[in-house]
Scaffold this active site. Structure first.
Site, PDB file in Angstrom:
ATOM      1  N   ARG A 118      17.413 -16.605  -1.158  1.00 39.52           N
ATOM      2  CA  ARG A 118      16.037 -16.638  -0.609  1.00 39.52           C
ATOM      3  C   ARG A 118      15.492 -15.257  -0.282  1.00 39.52           C
ATOM      4  O   ARG A 118      14.637 -15.092   0.570  1.00 39.52           O
ATOM      5  CB  ARG A 118      15.942 -17.535   0.625  1.00 39.52           C
ATOM      6  CG  ARG A 118      16.327 -18.964   0.339  1.00 39.52           C
ATOM      7  CD  ARG A 118      15.906 -19.904   1.437  1.00 39.52           C
ATOM      8  NE  ARG A 118      16.407 -21.236   1.149  1.00 39.52           N
ATOM      9  CZ  ARG A 118      17.619 -21.651   1.456  1.00 39.52           C
ATOM     10  NH1 ARG A 118      18.450 -20.844   2.085  1.00 39.52           N
ATOM     11  NH2 ARG A 118      17.985 -22.870   1.157  1.00 39.52           N
ATOM     12  N   LYS A 140       4.061  -8.238  -6.251  1.00 40.41           N
ATOM     13  CA  LYS A 140       4.000  -9.406  -7.149  1.00 40.41           C
ATOM     14  C   LYS A 140       5.183  -9.338  -8.101  1.00 40.41           C
ATOM     15  O   LYS A 140       5.415  -8.313  -8.757  1.00 40.41           O
ATOM     16  CB  LYS A 140       2.727  -9.364  -7.982  1.00 40.41           C
ATOM     17  CG  LYS A 140       1.503  -9.805  -7.254  1.00 40.41           C
ATOM     18  CD  LYS A 140       0.444 -10.078  -8.310  1.00 40.41           C
ATOM     19  CE  LYS A 140      -0.927 -10.138  -7.731  1.00 40.41           C
ATOM     20  NZ  LYS A 140      -1.934 -10.314  -8.787  1.00 40.41           N
ATOM     21  N   GLU A 182      -5.052   1.511 -16.436  1.00 38.06           N
ATOM     22  CA  GLU A 182      -4.969   1.044 -15.048  1.00 38.06           C
ATOM     23  C   GLU A 182      -5.313   2.177 -14.073  1.00 38.06           C
ATOM     24  O   GLU A 182      -5.854   1.938 -12.995  1.00 38.06           O
ATOM     25  CB  GLU A 182      -3.571   0.495 -14.741  1.00 38.06           C
ATOM     26  CG  GLU A 182      -3.305  -0.893 -15.292  1.00 38.06           C
ATOM     27  CD  GLU A 182      -4.097  -1.998 -14.579  1.00 38.06           C
ATOM     28  OE1 GLU A 182      -4.596  -1.770 -13.458  1.00 38.06           O
ATOM     29  OE2 GLU A 182      -4.219  -3.089 -15.162  1.00 38.06           O
ATOM     30  N   LYS A 229      -3.948   1.418  -4.970  1.00 35.91           N
ATOM     31  CA  LYS A 229      -3.322   0.098  -4.859  1.00 35.91           C
ATOM     32  C   LYS A 229      -2.754  -0.108  -3.457  1.00 35.91           C
ATOM     33  O   LYS A 229      -2.871  -1.192  -2.879  1.00 35.91           O
ATOM     34  CB  LYS A 229      -2.236  -0.086  -5.927  1.00 35.91           C
ATOM     35  CG  LYS A 229      -1.676  -1.507  -5.918  1.00 35.91           C
ATOM     36  CD  LYS A 229      -1.110  -1.972  -7.227  1.00 35.91           C
ATOM     37  CE  LYS A 229      -0.759  -3.467  -7.125  1.00 35.91           C
ATOM     38  NZ  LYS A 229      -0.081  -3.981  -8.311  1.00 35.91           N
ATOM     39  N   GLU A 239      -4.157 -11.462  -2.075  1.00 40.09           N
ATOM     40  CA  GLU A 239      -5.244 -11.615  -3.027  1.00 40.09           C
ATOM     41  C   GLU A 239      -6.337 -12.570  -2.599  1.00 40.09           C
ATOM     42  O   GLU A 239      -6.869 -13.315  -3.404  1.00 40.09           O
ATOM     43  CB  GLU A 239      -4.667 -12.114  -4.354  1.00 40.09           C
ATOM     44  CG  GLU A 239      -5.612 -11.945  -5.491  1.00 40.09           C
ATOM     45  CD  GLU A 239      -4.869 -11.896  -6.812  1.00 40.09           C
ATOM     46  OE1 GLU A 239      -5.540 -11.746  -7.805  1.00 40.09           O
ATOM     47  OE2 GLU A 239      -3.635 -11.967  -6.810  1.00 40.09           O
ATOM     48  N   ARG A 243      -8.059  -7.685  -2.419  1.00 36.24           N
ATOM     49  CA  ARG A 243      -7.130  -7.477  -3.540  1.00 36.24           C
ATOM     50  C   ARG A 243      -7.764  -7.846  -4.889  1.00 36.24           C
ATOM     51  O   ARG A 243      -7.369  -7.343  -5.933  1.00 36.24           O
ATOM     52  CB  ARG A 243      -5.845  -8.276  -3.308  1.00 36.24           C
ATOM     53  CG  ARG A 243      -4.764  -7.889  -4.305  1.00 36.24           C
ATOM     54  CD  ARG A 243      -3.370  -8.242  -3.837  1.00 36.24           C
ATOM     55  NE  ARG A 243      -2.414  -7.850  -4.854  1.00 36.24           N
ATOM     56  CZ  ARG A 243      -1.125  -7.646  -4.614  1.00 36.24           C
ATOM     57  NH1 ARG A 243      -0.646  -7.764  -3.410  1.00 36.24           N
ATOM     58  NH2 ARG A 243      -0.315  -7.304  -5.591  1.00 36.24           N
ATOM     59  N   ASN A 247      -8.543  -6.644  -9.900  1.00 38.55           N
ATOM     60  CA  ASN A 247      -8.689  -7.394 -11.146  1.00 38.55           C
ATOM     61  C   ASN A 247      -9.868  -6.905 -11.975  1.00 38.55           C
ATOM     62  O   ASN A 247     -10.271  -7.576 -12.932  1.00 38.55           O
ATOM     63  CB  ASN A 247      -8.870  -8.889 -10.844  1.00 38.55           C
ATOM     64  CG  ASN A 247      -7.620  -9.481 -10.239  1.00 38.55           C
ATOM     65  OD1 ASN A 247      -6.524  -9.018 -10.523  1.00 38.55           O
ATOM     66  ND2 ASN A 247      -7.785 -10.484  -9.394  1.00 38.55           N
ATOM     67  N   HIS A 250     -10.042  -7.487 -15.657  1.00 41.44           N
ATOM     68  CA  HIS A 250      -8.919  -8.370 -15.983  1.00 41.44           C
ATOM     69  C   HIS A 250      -9.335  -9.767 -16.429  1.00 41.44           C
ATOM     70  O   HIS A 250      -8.587 -10.417 -17.155  1.00 41.44           O
ATOM     71  CB  HIS A 250      -7.955  -8.466 -14.796  1.00 41.44           C
ATOM     72  CG  HIS A 250      -7.035  -7.275 -14.705  1.00 41.44           C
ATOM     73  ND1 HIS A 250      -7.515  -5.988 -14.613  1.00 41.44           N
ATOM     74  CD2 HIS A 250      -5.684  -7.169 -14.711  1.00 41.44           C
ATOM     75  CE1 HIS A 250      -6.484  -5.148 -14.559  1.00 41.44           C
ATOM     76  NE2 HIS A 250      -5.368  -5.838 -14.618  1.00 41.44           N
ATOM     77  N   HIS A 254      -7.552 -10.456 -19.644  1.00 47.18           N
ATOM     78  CA  HIS A 254      -6.542 -11.518 -19.775  1.00 47.18           C
ATOM     79  C   HIS A 254      -6.902 -12.469 -20.912  1.00 47.18           C
ATOM     80  O   HIS A 254      -6.013 -12.968 -21.623  1.00 47.18           O
ATOM     81  CB  HIS A 254      -6.436 -12.325 -18.479  1.00 47.18           C
ATOM     82  CG  HIS A 254      -5.624 -11.641 -17.420  1.00 47.18           C
ATOM     83  ND1 HIS A 254      -5.789 -11.888 -16.075  1.00 47.18           N
ATOM     84  CD2 HIS A 254      -4.653 -10.713 -17.514  1.00 47.18           C
ATOM     85  CE1 HIS A 254      -4.944 -11.132 -15.390  1.00 47.18           C
ATOM     86  NE2 HIS A 254      -4.241 -10.417 -16.238  1.00 47.18           N
ATOM     87  N   HIS A 266      -1.383  -4.600 -22.408  1.00 48.72           N
ATOM     88  CA  HIS A 266      -2.198  -4.975 -21.259  1.00 48.72           C
ATOM     89  C   HIS A 266      -3.320  -3.948 -21.024  1.00 48.72           C
ATOM     90  O   HIS A 266      -4.477  -4.314 -20.824  1.00 48.72           O
ATOM     91  CB  HIS A 266      -1.277  -5.065 -20.038  1.00 48.72           C
ATOM     92  CG  HIS A 266      -1.962  -5.402 -18.759  1.00 48.72           C
ATOM     93  ND1 HIS A 266      -2.533  -6.631 -18.517  1.00 48.72           N
ATOM     94  CD2 HIS A 266      -2.180  -4.657 -17.647  1.00 48.72           C
ATOM     95  CE1 HIS A 266      -3.065  -6.630 -17.302  1.00 48.72           C
ATOM     96  NE2 HIS A 266      -2.864  -5.450 -16.749  1.00 48.72           N
TER      97      HIS A 266
END
Ligand SMILES: NC(=O)c1ccc[n+]([C@@H]2O[C@H](COP(=O)([O-])OP(=O)(O)OC[C@H]3O[C@@H](n4cnc5c(N)ncnc54)[C@H](O)[C@@H]3O)[C@@H](O)[C@H]2O)c1
Length: 362
Positions: A118, A140, A182, A229, A239, A243, A247, A250, A254, A266
């Protein structure tokens, strides 16, 4: 130059950008860590061996898990292989996972660390520009499933991140440039000084080999984008609001990645996505012509794409609707209300979306 950015979340951690950081990375391991799992893929094998020797010299037990390269490594099967390695080496809660590689490896290593017992500590050693400025920072982690990318994952912040820029000499220049997309995003949404540097140093940043000057410029850009960031993540880990600005480019990016079955890098997809968002903002009366031109000039200067095929709108729209950032059926975009000032645009008029697509279609 060595720069340290602190990500001031509930459990703050440092991201160090500099050269020759492997020894420091091992020295910083907690005393209680007896076993250290190093997750890496084949292209980083030599460096993982160097790390193994340093871990051993520190009196700990290194355990190396070589995983399939790039997206091939971000699967449930590979995660299960890592859990097996951890189980067989009696890995305890006080031991540490290290992820050494591009974003695929740092995502996998983070996910394995998040799920073992965990949650055990993960130290990230990103080796691509993208992983340094994005994947390894922010917490993430995740793997792909056959249904899509990053559908399974967890928020699990690293204990510390070491961006050793020595490794960037071997990174192919197209991967360097994809990572720079980025970095540029960080300039458009917050630190506009990044854009000034990219504009004046385009030649150095895109040269086939990184000379001393280019490396110094790249290090500054990496540190500044990490700071962007860090600021955003510290304010909003999960997010909900702020946050979301990360994006930028994105939603459409995406959709390109999905439509291209992830054969596009990407950064290339995000590059087109930022120009799409800029055109959308212009049509919505939020961004002037100069700012849109600046998007195209900077991105094309780096050799990144700014157009996409003109006959794919239905597929792209479908892909945008199924994106996990979509809430309900409402499409959401981050657009700029002037450079450096991102705002949310929800459910834009379909005519604006089609107009933005026309503007980037070739
Ligand atoms: N967690 C996040 O917040 C986040 C953010 C952005 C992207 N990502 C993920 O990151 C991944 C993409 O990362 P990427 O662009 O780093 O690609 P990647 O991890 O696939 O690496 C690209 C290639 O470069 C090789 N490589 C890595 N470092 C090298 C070096 N120093 N020299 C030579 N070759 C090297 C890798 O082995 C690989 O073949 C995607 O899976 C994406 O989902 C995650």
């Amino acid at each position: 130059m060595t720069a340290v950015v602190t990500v001031a979340t509930a459990a703050p951690y440092d991201v160090t950008v500099g050269r020759g950081l492997l020894t420091a990375a091992v020295d910083s391991l907690p005393d209680g860590a007896v076993r250290v799992l190093v997750v890496h893929s084949a292209p980083l094998r030599d460096r993982a061996d160097e790390l193994r020797a340093l871990i051993e010299a520190s009196g700990r037990t290194p355990v190396l898990a070589e995983v399939p390269d790039a997206e091939e490594g971000k699967t449930a099967e590979v995660a299960a292989f890592c859990w097996q390695v951890l189980g067989r080496s009696d890995f305890t809660r006080s031991d540490v996972v290290m992820g050494m590689g591009g974003g695929a490896v740092t995502d996998l290593a983070g996910f394995v660390a998040a799920t073992w017992l965990r949650g055990v500590a993960v130290v990230q050693l990103p080796t691509t520009v993208l992983a340094m400025v994005d994947a390894a920072v922010g917490g993430k982690t995740g793997i792909n499933t056959t249904e899509g990318k990053n559908l399974v994952g967890s928020f699990h912040e690293p204990a510390v991140v070491w961006c050793d820029t020595d490794v960037l000499h071997t990174l192919p220049s197209h991967d360097r440039v994809a990572g720079l997309a980025e970095v540029v995003k960080g300039g458009f949404i917050r630190d506009t000084g990044i854009l000034d540097i990219v504009e004046s140093e385009t030649a150095a940043l895109t040269a086939p080999e990184l000379d001393e000057h280019a490396m110094t410029v790249l290090e500054e850009l990496i540190a500044r984008k990490i700071q962007v960031k860090a600021d955003v993540v510290a304010a909003d880990l999960k997010e909900s609001h702020l946050r979301e600005i990360l994006n930028y480019g994105h939603t459409f990016g995406h959709a390109i990645e999905y439509t291209e079955r992830y054969q596009w890098r990407h950064g290339a997809a995000v590059s087109v996505g930022m120009v799409f968002a800029a055109e959308l903002a212009r049509l919505a009366g939020r961004l002037d012509d100069d700012a849109v031109d600046r998007h195209r000039d900077i991105l094309t200067g780096l050799g990144l794409p700014v157009t996409y095929q003109g006959n794919r709108w239905d597929a792209l729209l479908t892909a945008m609707r199924r994106d996990k950032k979509t809430r309900g059926d409402m499409l959401r975009f981050v657009v700029l209300q002037g450079i450096g000032n991102p705002v949310r645009l929800e459910g834009p008029d379909p005519a604006l979306l089609a107009g933005a697509y026309d503007a980037i279609a070739r």
